[in-house]
Design a protein around this motif. Structure first.
Motif, short mmCIF file in Angstrom:
data_model
loop_
_atom_site.label_atom_id
_atom_site.label_comp_id
_atom_site.label_asym_id
_atom_site.label_seq_id
_atom_site.Cartn_x
_atom_site.Cartn_y
_atom_site.Cartn_z
N PRO A 141 0.86 -1.19 0.10
CA PRO A 141 -0.04 0.14 0.02
C PRO A 141 0.76 1.21 0.02
O PRO A 141 1.94 1.31 0.64
N ALA A 142 0.44 2.12 -0.78
CA ALA A 142 0.98 3.60 -0.65
C ALA A 142 2.65 3.45 -1.18
O ALA A 142 3.23 4.24 -0.90
N SER A 143 2.75 2.53 -2.24
CA SER A 143 3.90 2.32 -2.73
C SER A 143 3.83 1.93 -4.37
O SER A 143 2.59 1.60 -4.63
N THR A 144 4.72 2.18 -4.94
CA THR A 144 4.88 1.75 -6.42
C THR A 144 6.01 0.75 -6.60
O THR A 144 6.16 0.38 -7.91
N ILE A 145 6.54 0.33 -5.60
CA ILE A 145 7.47 -0.80 -5.63
C ILE A 145 7.24 -2.25 -6.16
O ILE A 145 6.12 -2.60 -5.15
N GLU A 146 7.59 -2.70 -6.89
CA GLU A 146 7.22 -4.06 -7.43
C GLU A 146 7.90 -4.96 -6.74
O GLU A 146 9.32 -4.99 -6.51
N ASN A 147 7.25 -6.05 -6.28
CA ASN A 147 8.10 -7.25 -5.55
C ASN A 147 7.42 -8.58 -6.05
O ASN A 147 6.30 -8.75 -6.12
N TRP A 148 8.24 -9.39 -6.74
CA TRP A 148 7.99 -10.47 -7.66
C TRP A 148 8.35 -11.93 -6.90
O TRP A 148 9.39 -12.00 -6.12
N VAL A 149 7.48 -12.64 -6.82
CA VAL A 149 7.81 -13.93 -6.19
C VAL A 149 7.30 -15.15 -7.31
O VAL A 149 6.50 -14.69 -8.51
N LYS A 150 7.83 -16.20 -7.40
CA LYS A 150 7.44 -17.41 -8.33
C LYS A 150 7.08 -18.49 -7.57
O LYS A 150 7.52 -18.85 -6.42
N ILE A 151 5.79 -19.00 -8.35
CA ILE A 151 5.40 -20.19 -7.61
C ILE A 151 6.05 -21.80 -7.76
O ILE A 151 6.49 -21.86 -8.96
N SER A 152 6.54 -22.38 -6.99
CA SER A 152 7.45 -23.11 -6.90
C SER A 152 6.78 -24.47 -6.38
O SER A 152 7.36 -25.73 -6.75
N GLY A 153 5.79 -24.46 -5.65
CA GLY A 153 5.07 -25.68 -5.24
C GLY A 153 3.42 -25.50 -5.47
O GLY A 153 2.98 -24.45 -5.06
N LEU A 154 2.95 -26.52 -5.55
CA LEU A 154 1.41 -26.46 -5.70
C LEU A 154 0.80 -27.82 -5.30
O LEU A 154 1.21 -28.84 -6.03
N ARG A 155 -0.07 -27.92 -4.28
CA ARG A 155 -0.67 -29.18 -3.93
C ARG A 155 -2.25 -29.07 -3.55
O ARG A 155 -2.47 -28.05 -3.05
N GLU A 156 -3.02 -29.90 -3.91
CA GLU A 156 -4.38 -30.04 -3.52
C GLU A 156 -4.72 -31.56 -3.22
O GLU A 156 -4.69 -32.33 -4.09
N GLU A 157 -5.41 -31.60 -2.22
CA GLU A 157 -6.07 -32.95 -1.74
C GLU A 157 -7.34 -32.76 -1.19
O GLU A 157 -7.94 -31.77 -1.31
N GLU A 158 -7.93 -33.92 -0.66
CA GLU A 158 -9.29 -33.67 -0.41
C GLU A 158 -9.36 -32.65 0.90
O GLU A 158 -10.49 -32.00 0.67
N ASN A 159 -8.70 -32.50 1.73
CA ASN A 159 -8.98 -31.54 2.81
C ASN A 159 -7.49 -30.63 2.95
O ASN A 159 -7.37 -30.18 4.19
N LEU A 160 -6.81 -30.52 1.70
CA LEU A 160 -5.73 -29.51 2.22
C LEU A 160 -5.57 -29.11 0.57
O LEU A 160 -5.40 -29.68 -0.33
#
Length: 216
Positions: free
Chosen positions: A98-117
């Motif tokens: 908020p109140a900023s124009t500074i870009e901060n980048w992250v990259k998705i390295s893992g993804l998991r989808e299970e019945e209850n998680l």
């Protein structure tokens, strides 16, 4: 009593020493933020958990949270802005405080989808090369080894939302920090340090339906 007092002073000294090392980019922190919501029946909790997964994976919707809030934008693995409702490994997120124009980048390295998680993991990264940034400078105030895990789970009638920060060290050393070393220190120990608890409390409340985004 004297022994306890000495131990207390020692603990304080060690904490200050650790903070100094973090500030100098020599140490890291781990943090955990969470909220939960319990429903009258398991069937209601199951339905609520499905909504939680949708909220978790629809990163662009996080921007719509009310009050003081960051801007979150999802980009594909080619650096193109995307409205995908589910991210993929290799996708990027751009975060603007908020109140900023500074870009901060992250990259998705893992993804998991299970019945209850369901969860995905991000690490600080360079700006996508396709957006015209070809060097290895990490465009984030944390080091590339840091990670954030965004997670929702269901246990019986209760759903949980988490933001789990690991190895959060300030990106202010070496060529990876580039010309952002001073800026990264200021953001990490200043604005973000004060705002982090508010931001992730707000997000985890949203993930378990204690708070809703605008236009929903």
């Amino acid at each position: 009593m004297k022994g306890k007092q000495i131990m207390s002073i020692k603990d304080i000294f060690n904490k200050v020493k650790k903070e100094a090392k973090v500030l100098q980019g020599e140490d890291t922190k781990d943090k955990l933020f969470q909220n939960e919501n319990t429903y009258p029946t398991e069937q209601e909790a199951i339905a609520a958990f499905e909504r939680s997964k949708e909220k978790l994976f629809n990163v662009n919707s996080w921007t719509k949270l009310s009050g003081v809030n960051s801007t979150f934008e999802l980009y594909d693995d080619h650096g193109r802005r995307t409205t995908a409702l589910t991210p993929k490994i290799g996708y990027y997120m751009k975060i603007i405080l908020p109140a900023s124009t500074i870009e901060n980048w992250v990259k998705i390295s893992g993804l998991r989808e299970e019945e209850n998680l369901a969860e995905f993991v991000v690490h600080p990264s360079e700006k996508p090369k396709e957006l015209g940034h070809g060097d290895a400078e990490v465009e984030h105030f944390f080091i590339k080894e840091a990670s954030s895990t965004f997670r929702v789970t269901r246990e019986g009638n209760t759903i949980h939302g988490y933001e789990i920060g690991k190895d959060e060290g300030i990106n202010n050393q070496g060529k990876e920090a580039g010309d952002r070393a001073v800026l990264n220190t200021f953001v990490a120990e200043g604005g973000w340090a004060l705002f982090q608890e508010l931001q992730w409390d707000k997000l985890t409340r949203y993930l378990v339906h204690l708070e809703e985004a605008a236009e929903e």
